[in-house]
Structures are given as structure tokens and as C-alpha cells.
Design a protein around this motif. Structure first.
Motif, PDB file in Angstrom:
ATOM      1  N   GLU A 105       6.676  19.826  15.923  1.00  0.00           N
ATOM      2  CA  GLU A 105       7.125  20.126  17.290  1.00  0.00           C
ATOM      3  C   GLU A 105       8.042  19.017  17.806  1.00  0.00           C
ATOM      4  OE1 GLU A 105       7.381  22.703  20.506  1.00  0.00           O
ATOM      5  OE2 GLU A 105       6.522  23.017  18.545  1.00  0.00           O
ATOM      6  N   GLU A 106       7.705  17.765  17.528  1.00  0.00           N
ATOM      7  CA  GLU A 106       8.560  16.642  17.928  1.00  0.00           C
ATOM      8  C   GLU A 106       9.926  16.737  17.251  1.00  0.00           C
ATOM      9  OE1 GLU A 106       6.595  12.893  17.258  1.00  0.00           O
ATOM     10  OE2 GLU A 106       4.916  13.443  18.545  1.00  0.00           O
ATOM     11  N   THR A 107       9.941  17.087  15.980  1.00  0.00           N
ATOM     12  CA  THR A 107      11.196  17.253  15.248  1.00  0.00           C
ATOM     13  C   THR A 107      12.005  18.398  15.840  1.00  0.00           C
ATOM     14  OG1 THR A 107      10.197  16.384  13.229  1.00  0.00           O
ATOM     15  CG2 THR A 107      12.206  17.690  12.970  1.00  0.00           C
ATOM     16  N   ASN A 108      11.342  19.516  16.127  1.00  0.00           N
ATOM     17  CA  ASN A 108      12.025  20.651  16.749  1.00  0.00           C
ATOM     18  C   ASN A 108      12.658  20.249  18.069  1.00  0.00           C
ATOM     19  OD1 ASN A 108      11.259  22.341  14.684  1.00  0.00           O
ATOM     20  ND2 ASN A 108       9.590  23.294  15.815  1.00  0.00           N
ATOM     21  N   LEU A 109      11.922  19.501  18.882  1.00  0.00           N
ATOM     22  CA  LEU A 109      12.420  19.081  20.185  1.00  0.00           C
ATOM     23  C   LEU A 109      13.644  18.177  20.041  1.00  0.00           C
ATOM     24  CD1 LEU A 109      11.634  19.795  23.018  1.00  0.00           C
ATOM     25  CD2 LEU A 109      10.123  17.828  23.070  1.00  0.00           C
ATOM     26  N   ILE A 130      15.815  18.217  17.580  1.00  0.00           N
ATOM     27  CA  ILE A 130      16.915  19.085  17.157  1.00  0.00           C
ATOM     28  C   ILE A 130      17.440  19.888  18.345  1.00  0.00           C
ATOM     29  CG2 ILE A 130      17.513  21.092  15.724  1.00  0.00           C
ATOM     30  CD1 ILE A 130      15.490  19.929  13.639  1.00  0.00           C
ATOM     31  N   ILE A 131      16.539  20.421  19.132  1.00  0.00           N
ATOM     32  CA  ILE A 131      16.939  21.214  20.297  1.00  0.00           C
ATOM     33  C   ILE A 131      17.711  20.361  21.290  1.00  0.00           C
ATOM     34  CG2 ILE A 131      16.011  22.403  22.335  1.00  0.00           C
ATOM     35  CD1 ILE A 131      13.821  23.509  20.357  1.00  0.00           C
ATOM     36  N   LYS A 132      17.259  19.146  21.536  1.00  0.00           N
ATOM     37  CA  LYS A 132      17.977  18.251  22.457  1.00  0.00           C
ATOM     38  C   LYS A 132      19.370  17.922  21.924  1.00  0.00           C
ATOM     39  CE  LYS A 132      14.047  16.347  24.902  1.00  0.00           C
ATOM     40  NZ  LYS A 132      13.283  15.169  25.297  1.00  0.00           N
ATOM     41  N   THR A 133      19.502  17.798  20.616  1.00  0.00           N
ATOM     42  CA  THR A 133      20.816  17.571  20.015  1.00  0.00           C
ATOM     43  C   THR A 133      21.713  18.787  20.225  1.00  0.00           C
ATOM     44  OG1 THR A 133      19.869  16.087  18.357  1.00  0.00           O
ATOM     45  CG2 THR A 133      22.033  17.037  17.866  1.00  0.00           C
ATOM     46  N   LEU A 134      21.156  19.982  20.036  1.00  0.00           N
ATOM     47  CA  LEU A 134      21.928  21.207  20.270  1.00  0.00           C
ATOM     48  C   LEU A 134      22.353  21.316  21.733  1.00  0.00           C
ATOM     49  CD1 LEU A 134      19.915  23.759  18.107  1.00  0.00           C
ATOM     50  CD2 LEU A 134      22.219  22.899  17.665  1.00  0.00           C
ATOM     51  N   ILE A 135      21.497  20.916  22.648  1.00  0.00           N
ATOM     52  CA  ILE A 135      21.833  20.952  24.072  1.00  0.00           C
ATOM     53  C   ILE A 135      22.969  19.967  24.364  1.00  0.00           C
ATOM     54  CG2 ILE A 135      20.956  20.349  26.376  1.00  0.00           C
ATOM     55  CD1 ILE A 135      18.282  21.650  25.476  1.00  0.00           C
ATOM     56  N   TYR A 136      22.915  18.805  23.751  1.00  0.00           N
ATOM     57  CA  TYR A 136      24.000  17.834  23.912  1.00  0.00           C
ATOM     58  C   TYR A 136      25.320  18.448  23.416  1.00  0.00           C
ATOM     59  CZ  TYR A 136      27.027  13.857  23.071  1.00  0.00           C
ATOM     60  OH  TYR A 136      28.111  13.018  23.052  1.00  0.00           O
TER      61      TYR A 136
END
Length: 148
Positions: free
Chosen positions: A41-45, A47-53
Motif C-alpha cells: 500500500e505504501e508503494t502504491n501510494l 506511485i500514485i503521488k508520482t502520477l499526480i505530480y
């Protein structure tokens, strides 16, 4: 007879120890699985924050294309944004709604307030930075300008 009772007692003790060991193993397995799940879940988060950036950067390019009147670039960027957002929805990431919304401090962060007699009180009139939810939880509130 005494020997039989002694053997039965030992068998009973072995069975009890076996049950305790099985419970301990199950507990350890659950803890390991939970830890793996938290790490995933931490890894997913991340990755998601990178996609949002990346989406933020695409928004900046889109604003530039609009400001310079480059309609072809605007159309291409809109297509890219649409595809990314569609894929994010597929992994339970959604943009926080702001258009025609009333400010809600649970999902929005007000960075500026303006006076307006034409708009409802606390209505969002502009978005500075888009906000996002992951699995229904806010991972970044939308930064907005709202009316007083």
C-alpha cells in the motif's frame, strides 16, 4: 494401566503443543501478510503521488498551450489527461470535485478568499491545485479560491 495413562497424557500434551504451534504459525503468517500488505500500500501510494505530480505538470503545459493559443497542443494534452484519469479511476484514484462546489474543509484547502455578491457563500470560484482521493481517502486536498 499406569503406563497407558502416562502415554495418553503425553499424547494429550503433544496435541496441545501442536495446537499452540499451529496458532502461533497462523498468527505469524497473518502478521507477515499484514506487513506485506502495508508495504504494498505504501508503494502504491508513492506511485500514485508520482502520477499526480505528472498530472500537475501536464496541467501546467495545458495552461501554457491555452495561453499561447496552440489549439492542437490543447487537444493532444486533453486526450492524454483523459486517458490518465480513466486509468487512475481504474485503480481507485479520483479527482476531488471543485466545479460549482461549496467549500468543504475535509476535501478542499482554501488558499484565498474573495468577496462576491454574485456567488453563493463559500462557493469555489477557482482551483489552484487539483486534489485527489485514493480508495475514498484524501491524499491531497484541492487548493481552491472560494467566496466569502
Amino acid at each position: 494401566m499406569k503406563q497407558e495413562n502416562n502415554i495418553e497424557s503425553k499424547i494429550d500434551n503433544i496435541e496441545k503443543m501442536n495446537k499452540k504451534l499451529l496458532l502461533s504459525l497462523e498468527f505469524l503468517r497473518d502478521n507477515i501478510n499484514e506487513k506485506k500488505s502495508l508495504e504494498a500500500e505504501e508503494t502504491n501510494l508513492k506511485i500514485i503521488k508520482t502520477l499526480i505530480y505528472i498530472l500537475d505538470e501536464i496541467d501546467n503545459i495545458n495552461k501554457f498551450a491555452i495561453d499561447t493559443g496552440n489549439q492542437e497542443l490543447v487537444n493532444n494534452i486533453n486526450g492524454v489527461q483523459k486517458n490518465i484519469k480513466k486509468n487512475l479511476i481504474g485503480i481507485n484514484v479520483e479527482e476531488i470535485p471543485t466545479a460549482n462546489e461549496i467549500f468543504d474543509n475535509k476535501i478542499h484547502k482554501c488558499v484565498q478568499v474573495i468577496e462576491s455578491s454574485n456567488e453563493d457563500k463559500f462557493k469555489i470560484v477557482n482551483v489552484i491545485k487539483k486534489g485527489y482521493k485514493y480508495n475514498g481517502n484524501v491524499i491531497r486536498p484541492a487548493e481552491v479560491i472560494a467566496t466569502k
